[in-house]
Design a protein around this motif. Structure first.
Motif, PDB file in Angstrom:
ATOM      1  N   ALA A  45     -22.208 -23.151  27.055  1.00 18.84           N
ATOM      2  CA  ALA A  45     -22.389 -23.489  28.465  1.00 18.84           C
ATOM      3  C   ALA A  45     -21.634 -24.776  28.803  1.00 18.84           C
ATOM      4  O   ALA A  45     -20.997 -24.877  29.862  1.00 18.84           O
ATOM      5  CB  ALA A  45     -23.865 -23.645  28.785  1.00 18.84           C
ATOM      6  N   ALA A  46     -21.673 -25.755  27.911  1.00 20.79           N
ATOM      7  CA  ALA A  46     -20.955 -27.019  28.149  1.00 20.79           C
ATOM      8  C   ALA A  46     -19.455 -26.790  28.173  1.00 20.79           C
ATOM      9  O   ALA A  46     -18.752 -27.344  29.028  1.00 20.79           O
ATOM     10  CB  ALA A  46     -21.327 -28.036  27.073  1.00 20.79           C
ATOM     11  N   VAL A  47     -18.936 -25.986  27.256  1.00 21.28           N
ATOM     12  CA  VAL A  47     -17.511 -25.690  27.239  1.00 21.28           C
ATOM     13  C   VAL A  47     -17.120 -24.947  28.512  1.00 21.28           C
ATOM     14  O   VAL A  47     -16.087 -25.240  29.129  1.00 21.28           O
ATOM     15  CB  VAL A  47     -17.126 -24.877  25.981  1.00 21.28           C
ATOM     16  CG1 VAL A  47     -15.721 -24.329  26.070  1.00 21.28           C
ATOM     17  CG2 VAL A  47     -17.286 -25.742  24.740  1.00 21.28           C
ATOM     18  N   PHE A  48     -17.938 -23.990  28.929  1.00 23.14           N
ATOM     19  CA  PHE A  48     -17.659 -23.250  30.160  1.00 23.14           C
ATOM     20  C   PHE A  48     -17.608 -24.198  31.362  1.00 23.14           C
ATOM     21  O   PHE A  48     -16.683 -24.123  32.178  1.00 23.14           O
ATOM     22  CB  PHE A  48     -18.720 -22.179  30.381  1.00 23.14           C
ATOM     23  CG  PHE A  48     -18.586 -21.493  31.710  1.00 23.14           C
ATOM     24  CD1 PHE A  48     -17.615 -20.536  31.912  1.00 23.14           C
ATOM     25  CD2 PHE A  48     -19.431 -21.825  32.767  1.00 23.14           C
ATOM     26  CE1 PHE A  48     -17.473 -19.905  33.139  1.00 23.14           C
ATOM     27  CE2 PHE A  48     -19.306 -21.205  33.994  1.00 23.14           C
ATOM     28  CZ  PHE A  48     -18.323 -20.245  34.181  1.00 23.14           C
ATOM     29  N   LEU A  49     -18.584 -25.085  31.459  1.00 25.67           N
ATOM     30  CA  LEU A  49     -18.592 -26.039  32.579  1.00 25.67           C
ATOM     31  C   LEU A  49     -17.408 -26.984  32.533  1.00 25.67           C
ATOM     32  O   LEU A  49     -16.827 -27.315  33.568  1.00 25.67           O
ATOM     33  CB  LEU A  49     -19.901 -26.818  32.596  1.00 25.67           C
ATOM     34  CG  LEU A  49     -21.139 -26.012  32.977  1.00 25.67           C
ATOM     35  CD1 LEU A  49     -22.397 -26.863  32.813  1.00 25.67           C
ATOM     36  CD2 LEU A  49     -21.028 -25.498  34.398  1.00 25.67           C
ATOM     37  N   LEU A  50     -17.033 -27.416  31.349  1.00 29.13           N
ATOM     38  CA  LEU A  50     -15.885 -28.295  31.197  1.00 29.13           C
ATOM     39  C   LEU A  50     -14.609 -27.588  31.638  1.00 29.13           C
ATOM     40  O   LEU A  50     -13.805 -28.147  32.394  1.00 29.13           O
ATOM     41  CB  LEU A  50     -15.755 -28.754  29.742  1.00 29.13           C
ATOM     42  CG  LEU A  50     -14.620 -29.714  29.442  1.00 29.13           C
ATOM     43  CD1 LEU A  50     -14.902 -31.070  30.085  1.00 29.13           C
ATOM     44  CD2 LEU A  50     -14.432 -29.854  27.950  1.00 29.13           C
ATOM     45  N   VAL A  51     -14.429 -26.366  31.209  1.00 28.77           N
ATOM     46  CA  VAL A  51     -13.241 -25.603  31.587  1.00 28.77           C
ATOM     47  C   VAL A  51     -13.260 -25.283  33.083  1.00 28.77           C
ATOM     48  O   VAL A  51     -12.233 -25.374  33.756  1.00 28.77           O
ATOM     49  CB  VAL A  51     -13.121 -24.321  30.737  1.00 28.77           C
ATOM     50  CG1 VAL A  51     -12.047 -23.394  31.276  1.00 28.77           C
ATOM     51  CG2 VAL A  51     -12.852 -24.665  29.284  1.00 28.77           C
ATOM     52  N   ALA A  52     -14.424 -24.903  33.598  1.00 28.26           N
ATOM     53  CA  ALA A  52     -14.526 -24.537  35.006  1.00 28.26           C
ATOM     54  C   ALA A  52     -14.228 -25.716  35.926  1.00 28.26           C
ATOM     55  O   ALA A  52     -13.690 -25.530  37.023  1.00 28.26           O
ATOM     56  CB  ALA A  52     -15.911 -23.971  35.300  1.00 28.26           C
ATOM     57  N   THR A  53     -14.590 -26.915  35.524  1.00 34.78           N
ATOM     58  CA  THR A  53     -14.344 -28.081  36.385  1.00 34.78           C
ATOM     59  C   THR A  53     -12.905 -28.588  36.298  1.00 34.78           C
ATOM     60  O   THR A  53     -12.473 -29.339  37.154  1.00 34.78           O
ATOM     61  CB  THR A  53     -15.307 -29.237  36.044  1.00 34.78           C
ATOM     62  OG1 THR A  53     -15.150 -29.592  34.676  1.00 34.78           O
ATOM     63  CG2 THR A  53     -16.751 -28.837  36.327  1.00 34.78           C
ATOM     64  N   HIS A  54     -12.175 -28.192  35.263  1.00 30.73           N
ATOM     65  CA  HIS A  54     -10.793 -28.667  35.109  1.00 30.73           C
ATOM     66  C   HIS A  54      -9.761 -27.636  35.548  1.00 30.73           C
ATOM     67  O   HIS A  54      -8.572 -27.853  35.381  1.00 30.73           O
ATOM     68  CB  HIS A  54     -10.535 -29.079  33.663  1.00 30.73           C
ATOM     69  CG  HIS A  54     -11.138 -30.400  33.346  1.00 30.73           C
ATOM     70  ND1 HIS A  54     -12.452 -30.560  33.023  1.00 30.73           N
ATOM     71  CD2 HIS A  54     -10.597 -31.641  33.333  1.00 30.73           C
ATOM     72  CE1 HIS A  54     -12.702 -31.827  32.811  1.00 30.73           C
ATOM     73  NE2 HIS A  54     -11.581 -32.520  32.999  1.00 30.73           N
ATOM     74  N   ILE A  55     -10.202 -26.551  36.096  1.00 29.30           N
ATOM     75  CA  ILE A  55      -9.242 -25.530  36.565  1.00 29.30           C
ATOM     76  C   ILE A  55      -8.992 -25.730  38.036  1.00 29.30           C
ATOM     77  O   ILE A  55      -9.763 -26.067  38.816  1.00 29.30           O
ATOM     78  CB  ILE A  55      -9.777 -24.100  36.284  1.00 29.30           C
ATOM     79  CG1 ILE A  55      -9.725 -23.856  34.797  1.00 29.30           C
ATOM     80  CG2 ILE A  55      -8.989 -23.063  37.050  1.00 29.30           C
ATOM     81  CD1 ILE A  55     -10.170 -22.473  34.385  1.00 29.30           C
TER      82      ILE A  55
END
Length: 55
Positions: A45-55
């Motif tokens: 979930a943390a990786v998903f949120l990190l990727v989602a906020t940097h796209i």
């Protein structure tokens, strides 16, 4: 929490096919497996949120 972790552990043992823990260590194994699965979900979930906020 005890019954939940035992249920998760039993499901993991049957679903993945890992070796059943030795007698006397079932509670530790149940908590360990539950912790690993919960930690994995949090990490993903943390990786998903990190990727989602940097796209």
């Amino acid at each position: 929490m005890g019954k939940f972790s035992e249920w998760v552990s039993e499901s993991f043992i049957w679903g993945v096919g890992v070796t059943r823990p030795k007698p006397g260590t079932e509670r530790f194994a149940a908590r360990f497996i539950t912790g690993l699965l919960f930690g994995s979900v949090l990490f993903l979930a943390a990786v998903f949120l990190l990727v989602a906020t940097h796209i």
